[in-house]
Design an enzyme around this catalytic site. Sequence first.
Site, PDB file in Angstrom:
ATOM      1  N   SER A  15       0.821  -1.222   0.000  1.00 48.89           N
ATOM      2  CA  SER A  15       0.000   0.000   0.000  1.00 48.89           C
ATOM      3  C   SER A  15       0.855   1.272   0.000  1.00 48.89           C
ATOM      4  O   SER A  15       1.802   1.414   0.767  1.00 48.89           O
ATOM      5  CB  SER A  15      -0.916   0.012   1.226  1.00 48.89           C
ATOM      6  OG  SER A  15      -1.589   1.258   1.274  1.00 48.89           O
ATOM      7  N   THR A  62      -8.888  -1.695   2.488  1.00 42.87           N
ATOM      8  CA  THR A  62      -8.624  -2.197   1.145  1.00 42.87           C
ATOM      9  C   THR A  62      -8.961  -3.678   1.095  1.00 42.87           C
ATOM     10  O   THR A  62      -9.541  -4.233   2.037  1.00 42.87           O
ATOM     11  CB  THR A  62      -7.179  -1.842   0.698  1.00 42.87           C
ATOM     12  OG1 THR A  62      -7.026  -2.195  -0.665  1.00 42.87           O
ATOM     13  CG2 THR A  62      -6.113  -2.516   1.531  1.00 42.87           C
ATOM     14  N   LYS A  66     -13.541  -4.481   2.042  1.00 46.01           N
ATOM     15  CA  LYS A  66     -14.445  -3.335   1.784  1.00 46.01           C
ATOM     16  C   LYS A  66     -15.912  -3.691   2.012  1.00 46.01           C
ATOM     17  O   LYS A  66     -16.686  -2.848   2.475  1.00 46.01           O
ATOM     18  CB  LYS A  66     -14.242  -2.809   0.357  1.00 46.01           C
ATOM     19  CG  LYS A  66     -12.885  -2.151   0.142  1.00 46.01           C
ATOM     20  CD  LYS A  66     -12.771  -1.589  -1.267  1.00 46.01           C
ATOM     21  CE  LYS A  66     -11.375  -1.089  -1.554  1.00 46.01           C
ATOM     22  NZ  LYS A  66     -11.246  -0.497  -2.894  1.00 46.01           N
ATOM     23  N   ASN A 152     -17.826  -8.645 -18.987  1.00 45.73           N
ATOM     24  CA  ASN A 152     -17.135  -9.391 -17.929  1.00 45.73           C
ATOM     25  C   ASN A 152     -17.086 -10.868 -18.287  1.00 45.73           C
ATOM     26  O   ASN A 152     -17.947 -11.356 -19.021  1.00 45.73           O
ATOM     27  CB  ASN A 152     -17.870  -9.206 -16.589  1.00 45.73           C
ATOM     28  CG  ASN A 152     -17.027  -9.673 -15.418  1.00 45.73           C
ATOM     29  OD1 ASN A 152     -15.829  -9.419 -15.372  1.00 45.73           O
ATOM     30  ND2 ASN A 152     -17.630 -10.361 -14.458  1.00 45.73           N
ATOM     31  N   GLY A 243      -4.019   3.572 -12.888  1.00 43.61           N
ATOM     32  CA  GLY A 243      -4.910   4.101 -11.851  1.00 43.61           C
ATOM     33  C   GLY A 243      -4.216   4.798 -10.697  1.00 43.61           C
ATOM     34  O   GLY A 243      -4.826   4.986  -9.641  1.00 43.61           O
TER      35      GLY A 243
HETATM   36  P1  NDP Z   1     -12.521  -8.098  -7.891  1.00 45.86           P
HETATM   37  O1  NDP Z   1     -11.768  -9.307  -7.465  1.00 45.86           O
HETATM   38  O2  NDP Z   1     -13.763  -7.703  -7.186  1.00 45.86           O
HETATM   39  O3  NDP Z   1     -12.926  -8.270  -9.455  1.00 45.86           O
HETATM   40  C1  NDP Z   1     -11.984  -8.756 -10.378  1.00 45.86           C
HETATM   41  C2  NDP Z   1     -12.519  -8.605 -11.795  1.00 45.86           C
HETATM   42  O4  NDP Z   1     -11.511  -9.106 -12.688  1.00 45.86           O
HETATM   43  C3  NDP Z   1     -13.791  -9.430 -12.068  1.00 45.86           C
HETATM   44  O5  NDP Z   1     -14.570  -8.752 -13.016  1.00 45.86           O
HETATM   45  C4  NDP Z   1     -13.210 -10.720 -12.652  1.00 45.86           C
HETATM   46  O6  NDP Z   1     -14.087 -11.418 -13.495  1.00 45.86           O
HETATM   47  C5  NDP Z   1     -12.072 -10.164 -13.486  1.00 45.86           C
HETATM   48  N1  NDP Z   1     -11.058 -11.187 -13.732  1.00 45.86           N
HETATM   49  C6  NDP Z   1     -10.197 -11.734 -12.838  1.00 45.86           C
HETATM   50  N2  NDP Z   1      -9.426 -12.676 -13.430  1.00 45.86           N
HETATM   51  C7  NDP Z   1      -9.847 -12.743 -14.723  1.00 45.86           C
HETATM   52  C8  NDP Z   1      -9.458 -13.540 -15.845  1.00 45.86           C
HETATM   53  N3  NDP Z   1      -8.475 -14.466 -15.758  1.00 45.86           N
HETATM   54  N4  NDP Z   1     -10.077 -13.336 -17.024  1.00 45.86           N
HETATM   55  C9  NDP Z   1     -11.059 -12.405 -17.135  1.00 45.86           C
HETATM   56  N5  NDP Z   1     -11.486 -11.642 -16.105  1.00 45.86           N
HETATM   57  C10 NDP Z   1     -10.889 -11.802 -14.917  1.00 45.86           C
HETATM   58  O7  NDP Z   1     -11.444  -6.928  -7.881  1.00 45.86           O
HETATM   59  P2  NDP Z   1     -11.745  -5.350  -7.810  1.00 45.86           P
HETATM   60  O8  NDP Z   1     -12.906  -5.081  -8.686  1.00 45.86           O
HETATM   61  O9  NDP Z   1     -11.807  -4.914  -6.414  1.00 45.86           O
HETATM   62  O10 NDP Z   1     -10.398  -4.723  -8.422  1.00 45.86           O
HETATM   63  C11 NDP Z   1     -10.130  -4.740  -9.832  1.00 45.86           C
HETATM   64  C12 NDP Z   1      -8.843  -3.951 -10.082  1.00 45.86           C
HETATM   65  O11 NDP Z   1      -9.030  -2.580  -9.769  1.00 45.86           O
HETATM   66  C13 NDP Z   1      -7.671  -4.430  -9.233  1.00 45.86           C
HETATM   67  O12 NDP Z   1      -6.533  -4.537 -10.071  1.00 45.86           O
HETATM   68  C14 NDP Z   1      -7.480  -3.330  -8.214  1.00 45.86           C
HETATM   69  O13 NDP Z   1      -6.130  -3.186  -7.825  1.00 45.86           O
HETATM   70  C15 NDP Z   1      -7.931  -2.105  -9.000  1.00 45.86           C
HETATM   71  N6  NDP Z   1      -8.382  -1.006  -8.133  1.00 45.86           N
HETATM   72  C16 NDP Z   1      -7.718   0.188  -8.190  1.00 45.86           C
HETATM   73  C17 NDP Z   1      -8.089   1.255  -7.398  1.00 45.86           C
HETATM   74  C18 NDP Z   1      -7.334   2.547  -7.500  1.00 45.86           C
HETATM   75  O14 NDP Z   1      -7.473   3.419  -6.599  1.00 45.86           O
HETATM   76  N7  NDP Z   1      -6.571   2.762  -8.562  1.00 45.86           N
HETATM   77  C19 NDP Z   1      -9.213   1.159  -6.448  1.00 45.86           C
HETATM   78  C20 NDP Z   1      -9.883  -0.134  -6.482  1.00 45.86           C
HETATM   79  C21 NDP Z   1      -9.461  -1.175  -7.291  1.00 45.86           C
HETATM   80  P3  NDP Z   1     -15.141 -12.489 -12.876  1.00 45.86           P
HETATM   81  O15 NDP Z   1     -16.262 -11.663 -12.308  1.00 45.86           O
HETATM   82  O16 NDP Z   1     -15.543 -13.308 -14.035  1.00 45.86           O
HETATM   83  O17 NDP Z   1     -14.399 -13.272 -11.826  1.00 45.86           O
END
Ligand code: NDP
Length: 273
Positions: A15, A62, A66, A152, A243
């Site tokens: 972090s 984080t 959340k 998605n 980001g």
């Molecule tokens: P989640 O675990 O809630 O969601 C992950 C997403 O990625 C889902 O839509 C998932 O699809 C998809 N995914 C994961 N693996 C695969 C794969 N192999 N192929 C296709 N799709 C895949 O994570 P978050 O939504 O919380 O976070 C997403 C990103 O955003 C992270 O990298 C995080 O670091 C970043 N983030 C950045 C912030 C910032 O301040 N810049 C703030 C918050 C988040 P499925 O639903 O099918 O599993």
Amino acid sequence: MIKQYTVFGNPVEQSLSPQIHALFAEQVQRRLEYSKTLVDETKFRESVAQYQNSGGHGCNVTLPFKGEAFELCDSVSDEAELAAAVNTIKFQPDGRLVGHNTDGSGLVRDIKSNHQINIEGKRILISGAGGACRGILYPLLASKPSLVTITNRSMDKAEALVEKFSEFGPVDALSGEQLKQSSLQYDIIINATSLSLKGETPDLDKNLVANGALAYDLSYSRSSDTAFVSWARGTEAGKATDGLGMLLEQAADAFFIWEDVRPKTRLILPKIR
Ligand code: NDP
């Protein structure tokens, strides 16, 4: 008195929040300490209570807490309610926990203020339908885009988000196959999957990217372009960014909630980068 804040997560070692908040505090001349707290996955609630009892004033939350933070708070902002997730908690003098979600406002501010891109009337494509997508949808729709399309891997999640958020603006869900057959192009393409963390990119056709579009990866990297940013550089996108700006803006919104003053992020970004 030196005010105490922390970020709870697991993992939390990576972090940047302590560094960011130290720079904010220095800029606005506030005396505060901001630490990282690694929490056992089953002990989030007791860790927050312990921190509050030991004199903490508030915290960030984080992954993966959340959703649990949302359940824990006594009251939450509209953004946190819609996101069903809390990333910032303010401890009230009477002990109540007030929860906020600043992720979406952080993204929108980064796009509009730092990148000088207007969202109104634009077509937005979001790849990913996890917690981050849910957190950014309401603030994006409030900026009046002409369309938000969510795609998605698991389409049921994208469809559930459409059902929840369609009262706030035009939002639909398209599978990868449907997107391939679509002739639409998007002005803002957001990678809200976690794929960049593995050096991978979502399976998106380059033709979806309108000429001059903004490609925005919610993931960030301080050392090199994320995989999505590298992919976007080979498309018609006019700008590709990670980001880090969103991270900084959501932190500034949290700082404002706690300290009633918003630091000037423009001066901080180069130091973090
Ligand atoms: P989640 O675990 O809630 O969601 C992950 C997403 O990625 C889902 O839509 C998932 O699809 C998809 N995914 C994961 N693996 C695969 C794969 N192999 N192929 C296709 N799709 C895949 O994570 P978050 O939504 O919380 O976070 C997403 C990103 O955003 C992270 O990298 C995080 O670091 C970043 N983030 C950045 C912030 C910032 O301040 N810049 C703030 C918050 C988040 P499925 O639903 O099918 O599993």
